[in-house]
Design a protein around this motif. Structure first.
Motif, PDB file in Angstrom:
ATOM      1  N   PRO A  11     -12.659  -0.595   9.477  1.00  0.00           N
ATOM      2  CA  PRO A  11     -13.058  -1.098   8.372  1.00  0.00           C
ATOM      3  C   PRO A  11     -12.301  -2.346   7.750  1.00  0.00           C
ATOM      4  N   ALA A  12     -12.790  -2.764   6.551  1.00  0.00           N
ATOM      5  CA  ALA A  12     -12.217  -4.702   6.153  1.00  0.00           C
ATOM      6  C   ALA A  12     -10.887  -4.062   5.973  1.00  0.00           C
ATOM      7  N   ALA A  13     -10.721  -2.594   5.221  1.00  0.00           N
ATOM      8  CA  ALA A  13      -9.215  -1.992   4.074  1.00  0.00           C
ATOM      9  C   ALA A  13      -8.537  -2.057   5.445  1.00  0.00           C
ATOM     10  N   SER A  14      -8.735  -1.839   6.354  1.00  0.00           N
ATOM     11  CA  SER A  14      -7.393  -2.219   7.794  1.00  0.00           C
ATOM     12  C   SER A  14      -6.805  -3.278   8.064  1.00  0.00           C
ATOM     13  N   SER A  15      -6.866  -4.315   7.251  1.00  0.00           N
ATOM     14  CA  SER A  15      -6.282  -5.313   7.054  1.00  0.00           C
ATOM     15  C   SER A  15      -5.534  -5.407   5.854  1.00  0.00           C
ATOM     16  N   ALA A  16      -5.523  -4.566   5.156  1.00  0.00           N
ATOM     17  CA  ALA A  16      -4.180  -4.322   4.200  1.00  0.00           C
ATOM     18  C   ALA A  16      -4.630  -3.548   4.656  1.00  0.00           C
ATOM     19  N   PRO A  17      -2.389  -2.333   5.280  1.00  0.00           N
ATOM     20  CA  PRO A  17      -2.737  -1.599   5.947  1.00  0.00           C
ATOM     21  C   PRO A  17      -1.927  -0.510   4.235  1.00  0.00           C
ATOM     22  N   VAL A  18      -3.136   0.701   4.342  1.00  0.00           N
ATOM     23  CA  VAL A  18      -2.579   1.714   3.212  1.00  0.00           C
ATOM     24  C   VAL A  18      -0.943   2.712   3.480  1.00  0.00           C
ATOM     25  N   TRP A  19      -0.129   2.059   3.495  1.00  0.00           N
ATOM     26  CA  TRP A  19       0.634   2.797   3.553  1.00  0.00           C
ATOM     27  C   TRP A  19       1.317   4.250   3.366  1.00  0.00           C
ATOM     28  N   ALA A  20       0.833   4.201   2.206  1.00  0.00           N
ATOM     29  CA  ALA A  20       1.198   5.227   1.094  1.00  0.00           C
ATOM     30  C   ALA A  20       0.557   6.204   1.010  1.00  0.00           C
ATOM     31  N   ALA A  21      -0.988   6.444   1.883  1.00  0.00           N
ATOM     32  CA  ALA A  21      -1.737   6.784   2.488  1.00  0.00           C
ATOM     33  C   ALA A  21      -1.394   7.734   3.671  1.00  0.00           C
ATOM     34  N   VAL A  22      -0.721   6.914   4.617  1.00  0.00           N
ATOM     35  CA  VAL A  22       0.017   7.465   5.885  1.00  0.00           C
ATOM     36  C   VAL A  22       1.096   8.523   5.411  1.00  0.00           C
ATOM     37  N   PHE A  23       1.872   8.138   4.200  1.00  0.00           N
ATOM     38  CA  PHE A  23       2.479   9.118   3.867  1.00  0.00           C
ATOM     39  C   PHE A  23       2.168  10.373   3.761  1.00  0.00           C
ATOM     40  N   SER A  24       1.444  10.002   3.348  1.00  0.00           N
ATOM     41  CA  SER A  24       0.919  11.210   1.756  1.00  0.00           C
ATOM     42  C   SER A  24       0.354  12.387   3.589  1.00  0.00           C
ATOM     43  N   MET A  25       0.398  11.625   4.122  1.00  0.00           N
ATOM     44  CA  MET A  25      -0.191  12.708   5.123  1.00  0.00           C
ATOM     45  C   MET A  25       0.697  13.049   5.625  1.00  0.00           C
ATOM     46  N   SER A  26       1.995  12.112   6.171  1.00  0.00           N
ATOM     47  CA  SER A  26       2.777  12.990   6.769  1.00  0.00           C
ATOM     48  C   SER A  26       3.247  14.485   5.440  1.00  0.00           C
ATOM     49  N   PHE A  27       3.854  14.323   4.869  1.00  0.00           N
ATOM     50  CA  PHE A  27       3.595  14.851   3.538  1.00  0.00           C
ATOM     51  C   PHE A  27       2.848  16.458   4.263  1.00  0.00           C
ATOM     52  N   GLY A  28       1.589  16.199   4.030  1.00  0.00           N
ATOM     53  CA  GLY A  28       0.062  17.007   4.772  1.00  0.00           C
ATOM     54  C   GLY A  28       0.775  17.936   5.755  1.00  0.00           C
ATOM     55  N   VAL A  29       1.239  16.686   6.723  1.00  0.00           N
ATOM     56  CA  VAL A  29       1.498  17.902   8.234  1.00  0.00           C
ATOM     57  C   VAL A  29       2.518  18.183   7.874  1.00  0.00           C
ATOM     58  N   PHE A  30       4.569  17.806   7.041  1.00  0.00           N
ATOM     59  CA  PHE A  30       5.411  18.908   6.715  1.00  0.00           C
ATOM     60  C   PHE A  30       4.990  20.415   6.288  1.00  0.00           C
ATOM     61  N   GLY A  31       3.110  19.757   4.792  1.00  0.00           N
ATOM     62  CA  GLY A  31       3.252  21.518   4.260  1.00  0.00           C
ATOM     63  C   GLY A  31       2.354  22.519   6.004  1.00  0.00           C
TER      64      GLY A  31
END
Length: 401
Positions: A11-31
């Motif tokens: 998707p075109a959106a990937s050209s603009a990294p959504v790093w906040a979403a990546v960190f939210s996934m990491s927090f979900g992994v932690f939980g």
């Protein structure tokens, strides 16, 4: 489908990294992983409160792993028509419900139900995680993003058991799971605020798993991954008997050693992203070889606290790169069906957890703890040979076209 087509489908959106979403996934992994680890530090009070044996209470871990195996193989196909944002948010809801069910469980049957819910969330999340990361950041940033997500595992390894044990001693084991539910609520809120809409892509169906396994390079990769994680888990499951019987240290020394392993493992996640960017193939091969070599050294010359601490910390550093490397392998080699391939990898890891613990237990009872380490080292060396002999790190899709 060729590599250019796969790139075009990003998707075109990937050209603009959504790093906040990546960190939210990491927090979900932690939980998720933190909740998975909690019974290890709370087994005795859980068993006493519910009026069952510790062995029966320990089935809380088995129930989670078993459901995780099922979920990893089925979630991609069952949710193939649903926006991935909604699916991930649903896993966070399951995390909250699971911990609340366990916190208020009146008997072991209800407790196991709660742990089954956790397994569904855990297995489902991991099966989709790599594919989601591929859509959140550009291809060049995928290794870095995967290392961030996987770092949630290392953080949970460091904090879950000691914090769970401490809080459980103060306020009881049920309060620990209630707190874990609170973490799930926070994870849901962060993900709700940061995750973009990710409409489903690919053709994930149950038949897709069979088609993927029919590709020789993917079948060999899954075998290699199974061997790598089996070798590691048979080592890690029985690390305490080794430290007590061979190194000759007490509870404090064991805690220090495990903390060192956890911190090194955390650093290994970021080392993995750097190594993968240089050579994915060498990273996949060298790290299990390193862990296997350390297993041989520990069995042969172990017995001194300082030496064993250093080798176990190096083991933790090496293993920290492993999940990052295998996730990167999926992103690079199976971009057309990353969700289904992720499910196969998670299934292999869950099978490895059970196999490693079972095989290690048999060897421990029959031949002693040194033999467990020698056997694990052998499996890891064979895994390295399998990777070098048959695991391709180029796009498998292009070859299948």
């Amino acid at each position: 489908m060729n590599g250019n087509t796969a790139a075009a489908e990003r998707p075109a959106a990937s050209s603009a990294p959504v790093w906040a979403a990546v960190f939210s996934m990491s927090f979900g992994v932690f939980g998720l992983v933190g909740a998975e680890f909690l019974p290890a530090s709370l087994l005795t009070p859980m068993a006493a409160d519910l009026g069952v044996t510790e062995g029966m209470a320990g089935q809380a871990v088995t129930a989670t792993a078993a459901m995780g195996l099922v979920a990893s193989l089925t979630v991609a196909a069952l949710t193939r028509g649903i926006d991935r944002r909604r699916v991930l948010l649903a896993f966070s809801v399951l995390l909250v419900l699971s911990n609340l069910v366990v916190a208020f469980a009146a008997n072991v049957q209800v407790l196991l139900l709660g742990r089954i819910l956790l397994g569904a969330a855990l297995g489902g999340f991991w099966s989709l995680s790599t594919a989601m990361v591929m859509r959140l950041v550009p291809a060049a940033s995928v290794p870095k993003a995967l290392s961030i997500v996987v770092s949630g595992v290392s953080a949970a390894t460091i904090f879950a058991a000691p914090v769970g044990s401490y809080v459980g001693d103060l306020w009881g084991w049920r309060a620990v799971f209630a707190g874990a539910a609170g973490l799930g609520v926070i994870a849901f809120a962060i993900q709700f605020a940061t995750l973009p809409s990710l409409p489903p892509r690919g053709r994930s169906q149950f038949g897709t798993l069979i088609k993927l396994m029919s590709r020789r390079e993917i079948a060999l990769a899954m075998l290699a991954a199974l061997m790598v994680f089996t070798g590691h888990m048979s080592l890690f499951t029985y690390i305490r008997p080794f430290l007590e019987g061979v190194t000759g240290i007490g509870v404090t020394g064991i805690s220090v050693t495990l903390l060192a392993f956890g911190i090194a493992n955390f650093l290994g996640n970021y080392l993995g992203s750097l190594l993968v960017a240089r050579s994915l193939r060498l990273t996949l091969a060298i790290m299990p070889l390193t862990i296997g070599g350390l297993a041989f050294l520990l069995a042969g010359v172990g017995g001194t606290f300082a030496t064993d601490l250093a080798m176990i910390a190096l083991w933790g550093l090496a293993f920290g790169t492993v999940p990052v490397a295998w996730s990167a392998w999926i992103a690079r080699s199976v971009p057309d069906e990353a969700e289904s391939a992720g499910g196969l990898l998670v299934a292999a890891i869950n099978l490895a957890i059970a196999t490693g613990a079972a095989v290690g237990g048999v060897v421990l009872e029959t031949s002693g703890i040194e033999s467990v380490f020698l056997t694990s080292g052998t499996v890891l060396v064979l895994a390295t040979a399998t990777i070098l002999a048959g695991v391709a790190t180029g796009p498998a899709v292009a070859k299948a076209a």
